[in-house]
Design an enzyme around this catalytic site. Structure first.
Site, PDB file in Angstrom:
ATOM      1  N   ARG A 286       0.822  -1.234   0.000  1.00 50.86           N
ATOM      2  CA  ARG A 286       0.000   0.000   0.000  1.00 50.86           C
ATOM      3  C   ARG A 286       0.847   1.271   0.000  1.00 50.86           C
ATOM      4  NH1 ARG A 286      -2.529  -3.489  -1.121  1.00 50.86           N
ATOM      5  NH2 ARG A 286      -4.378  -4.390  -0.140  1.00 50.86           N
TER       6      ARG A 286
ATOM      7  N   SER B 251     -10.289   0.307   3.945  1.00 50.82           N
ATOM      8  CA  SER B 251      -9.526  -0.106   5.137  1.00 50.82           C
ATOM      9  C   SER B 251      -8.932   1.127   5.806  1.00 50.82           C
ATOM     10  CB  SER B 251      -8.397  -1.056   4.747  1.00 50.82           C
ATOM     11  OG  SER B 251      -8.942  -2.238   4.233  1.00 50.82           O
TER      12      SER B 251
ATOM     13  N   GLU C  18      -4.055   3.619   6.807  1.00 53.51           N
ATOM     14  CA  GLU C  18      -3.993   3.387   5.357  1.00 53.51           C
ATOM     15  C   GLU C  18      -4.691   4.561   4.648  1.00 53.51           C
ATOM     16  OE1 GLU C  18      -4.727  -0.559   3.859  1.00 53.51           O
ATOM     17  OE2 GLU C  18      -5.673   0.217   2.040  1.00 53.51           O
TER      18      GLU C  18
HETATM   19  C1  FAD Z   1     -15.628   0.310   0.011  1.00 57.61           C
HETATM   20  C2  FAD Z   1     -14.135   0.446  -0.250  1.00 57.61           C
HETATM   21  C3  FAD Z   1     -13.384  -0.695  -0.474  1.00 57.61           C
HETATM   22  C4  FAD Z   1     -11.988  -0.579  -0.712  1.00 57.61           C
HETATM   23  N1  FAD Z   1     -11.268  -1.711  -0.947  1.00 57.61           N
HETATM   24  C5  FAD Z   1      -9.942  -1.625  -1.200  1.00 57.61           C
HETATM   25  C6  FAD Z   1      -9.163  -2.799  -1.471  1.00 57.61           C
HETATM   26  O1  FAD Z   1      -9.644  -3.912  -1.485  1.00 57.61           O
HETATM   27  N2  FAD Z   1      -7.834  -2.639  -1.720  1.00 57.61           N
HETATM   28  C7  FAD Z   1      -7.240  -1.414  -1.728  1.00 57.61           C
HETATM   29  O2  FAD Z   1      -6.037  -1.335  -1.986  1.00 57.61           O
HETATM   30  N3  FAD Z   1      -7.957  -0.289  -1.474  1.00 57.61           N
HETATM   31  C8  FAD Z   1      -9.286  -0.367  -1.214  1.00 57.61           C
HETATM   32  N4  FAD Z   1     -10.004   0.779  -0.951  1.00 57.61           N
HETATM   33  C9  FAD Z   1      -9.312   2.069  -0.896  1.00 57.61           C
HETATM   34  C10 FAD Z   1      -9.259   2.849  -2.219  1.00 57.61           C
HETATM   35  O3  FAD Z   1     -10.330   2.508  -3.066  1.00 57.61           O
HETATM   36  C11 FAD Z   1      -7.928   2.634  -2.950  1.00 57.61           C
HETATM   37  O4  FAD Z   1      -6.830   3.056  -2.173  1.00 57.61           O
HETATM   38  C12 FAD Z   1      -7.884   3.412  -4.270  1.00 57.61           C
HETATM   39  O5  FAD Z   1      -6.767   2.997  -5.010  1.00 57.61           O
HETATM   40  C13 FAD Z   1      -7.833   4.929  -4.088  1.00 57.61           C
HETATM   41  O6  FAD Z   1      -8.057   5.515  -5.342  1.00 57.61           O
HETATM   42  P1  FAD Z   1      -8.780   6.933  -5.469  1.00 57.61           P
HETATM   43  O7  FAD Z   1      -8.838   7.274  -6.916  1.00 57.61           O
HETATM   44  O8  FAD Z   1     -10.082   6.936  -4.767  1.00 57.61           O
HETATM   45  O9  FAD Z   1      -7.713   7.861  -4.738  1.00 57.61           O
HETATM   46  P2  FAD Z   1      -7.947   8.964  -3.610  1.00 57.61           P
HETATM   47  O10 FAD Z   1      -8.627   8.350  -2.446  1.00 57.61           O
HETATM   48  O11 FAD Z   1      -8.572  10.168  -4.202  1.00 57.61           O
HETATM   49  O12 FAD Z   1      -6.436   9.294  -3.232  1.00 57.61           O
HETATM   50  C14 FAD Z   1      -5.648   8.334  -2.563  1.00 57.61           C
HETATM   51  C15 FAD Z   1      -4.184   8.755  -2.669  1.00 57.61           C
HETATM   52  O13 FAD Z   1      -3.769   8.665  -4.028  1.00 57.61           O
HETATM   53  C16 FAD Z   1      -3.244   9.908  -4.471  1.00 57.61           C
HETATM   54  N5  FAD Z   1      -3.628  10.071  -5.874  1.00 57.61           N
HETATM   55  C17 FAD Z   1      -4.839   9.957  -6.434  1.00 57.61           C
HETATM   56  N6  FAD Z   1      -4.777  10.173  -7.754  1.00 57.61           N
HETATM   57  C18 FAD Z   1      -3.490  10.443  -8.043  1.00 57.61           C
HETATM   58  C19 FAD Z   1      -2.781  10.776  -9.241  1.00 57.61           C
HETATM   59  N7  FAD Z   1      -3.392  10.882 -10.425  1.00 57.61           N
HETATM   60  N8  FAD Z   1      -1.443  11.003  -9.157  1.00 57.61           N
HETATM   61  C20 FAD Z   1      -0.796  10.911  -7.960  1.00 57.61           C
HETATM   62  N9  FAD Z   1      -1.412  10.613  -6.804  1.00 57.61           N
HETATM   63  C21 FAD Z   1      -2.743  10.378  -6.840  1.00 57.61           C
HETATM   64  C22 FAD Z   1      -3.861  10.968  -3.553  1.00 57.61           C
HETATM   65  O14 FAD Z   1      -3.029  12.105  -3.455  1.00 57.61           O
HETATM   66  C23 FAD Z   1      -3.922  10.204  -2.238  1.00 57.61           C
HETATM   67  O15 FAD Z   1      -2.671  10.240  -1.602  1.00 57.61           O
HETATM   68  C24 FAD Z   1     -11.380   0.696  -0.711  1.00 57.61           C
HETATM   69  C25 FAD Z   1     -12.163   1.852  -0.495  1.00 57.61           C
HETATM   70  C26 FAD Z   1     -13.521   1.727  -0.248  1.00 57.61           C
HETATM   71  C27 FAD Z   1     -14.329   2.978  -0.022  1.00 57.61           C
END
Ligand code: FAD
Length: 318
Positions: free
Chosen positions: A179, A228, A298
């Site tokens: 992660r 998480s 996380e």
């Molecule tokens: C119901 C639910 C279930 C989930 N299950 C999982 C799972 O099974 N496994 C898992 O790993 N995660 C899980 N997550 C967490 C999340 O979905 C992941 O971490 C996902 O990859 C985050 O992507 P996001 O686009 O929403 O990023 P954001 O939440 O908007 O940002 C997360 C981070 O990424 C950075 N970021 C976003 N876009 C960019 C970009 N273009 N360039 C550089 N940095 C960037 C942001 O600055 C921040 O630090 C879950 C979340 C929820 C709500």
């Protein structure tokens, strides 16, 4: 449009083709539905537009990039400086390059990537069916599930630096761990080349259906949550530590540790970011006291506390 940042950028602003909005509430774009405003929200027209904007932006202005907001806790005081969100229109494409390889825009929802891969008989992406974020977030977080992580698919990543330079990082440059990516925190990922393997579509569809079924049963996926809350400590499950600390169902204000999956934090009503972070730090403090384990967040916490509402890590008992 009044903004100190824009006036400091001077005439360079005229060249920008993307959308610039001052004082934009971020609660509308985070899964928790909490968080204060972005001083300036910028949605670039394309990668070149982003590069031009970054070159013109004074060095001392903080920059934060957000994706689909599914792993974010934006504090109630909001984010100073510029918040960048890459729009779907120009960063939301999946292009099949042949040989089970794709060029994927950073705003592509993970689920869409899984779907497009399945259509071409490309295995190795089914795990994304259950992750509600976008590819940019997956690249930064090394998102993973069901025994697979993003780093196993990444060939290289295109990014824009803080000074506006466009560069390509190899998988190794991304410095992946659980992660985590150790790539510079100010990089804005714009797209990636990702590699899968040949697999019959019917098998992939079965995997995807299994992922959905598992999620429906085990996680509160229809709630206002951030996934998480804590990383799994080495050789432990975070949910078990939360449970052993007696925090399943613990509630502060409108924030609650889920009864269904106690490593998920929920906004069960009108929670503020303060309620959610206070709950998280209470759980960390209680876990440390009762189990001796230091849980690490996380969820990414961004932005400023409202004055007088600061929360110390482990509630100051670290
Ligand atoms: C119901 C639910 C279930 C989930 N299950 C999982 C799972 O099974 N496994 C898992 O790993 N995660 C899980 N997550 C967490 C999340 O979905 C992941 O971490 C996902 O990859 C985050 O992507 P996001 O686009 O929403 O990023 P954001 O939440 O908007 O940002 C997360 C981070 O990424 C950075 N970021 C976003 N876009 C960019 C970009 N273009 N360039 C550089 N940095 C960037 C942001 O600055 C921040 O630090 C879950 C979340 C929820 C709500």
């Amino acid at each position: 449009m009044e903004s100190e940042i824009l006036s400091r950028m001077g005439d360079a602003v005229e060249e920008i083709r993307g959308r610039i909005v001052p004082n934009q509430p971020l609660s509308a774009v985070t899964w928790f539905r909490v968080g204060g405003p972005a001083e300036l929200l910028f949605q670039p027209a394309d990668e070149l537009d982003l590069s031009v904007f970054m070159k013109a932006l004074p060095d001392d202005v903080p920059v934060t990039v957000i994706g689909l907001g599914s792993n974010l806790l934006v504090r109630d005081g909001g984010l100073k400086g510029v918040v960048i969100r890459l729009p779907m229109k120009s960063f939301g494409q999946v292009e099949y390059l042949g040989n089970h390889q794709f060029k994927v825009g950073a705003s592509v929802p993970d689920k869409k990537l899984a779907e497009e891969a399945a259509k071409t008989g490309t295995g190795g992406f089914a795990f994304y069916t259950g992750i509600p974020g976008g590819v940019g977030g997956a690249l930064r977080m090394n998102a993973g599930a069901h025994g697979v992580e993003t780093n196993e698919r990444v060939v290289n990543v295109n990014a824009v630096q803080r000074d506006g330079e466009i560069l390509t990082l190899t998988n190794e440059d991304m410095g992946y761990a659980y992660r985590h990516s150790s790539a510079a925190t100010d990089l804005i990922f714009t797209s990636a080349i990702m590699q899968g393997v040949a697999q019959p579509e019917a098998e992939i569809r079965k995997e995807m259906a299994d992922v959905v079924e598992h999620r429906e049963k085990a996680q509160p996926i229809r709630e206002k949550t951030g996934g998480s809350t804590f990383k799994n400590p080495p050789n432990h499950s975070a949910w078990r530590v939360v449970d052993d600390a007696g925090c399943r169902g613990l509630q502060i204000g409108g924030a609650q540790m889920s009864q269904l999956h106690c490593n998920f934090m929920l906004n069960v009503g009108e929670a503020t970011a303060h309620d959610l972070e206070l709950l998280g730090e209470t759980v960390r403090a209680q876990a440390l006291e009762k189990t001796g384990i230091r849980l690490e967040w996380e969820i990414k916490r961004l932005g400023d506390f409202i004055e007088g509402q600061e929360i110390a890590p482990f509630l100051g008992n670290d």
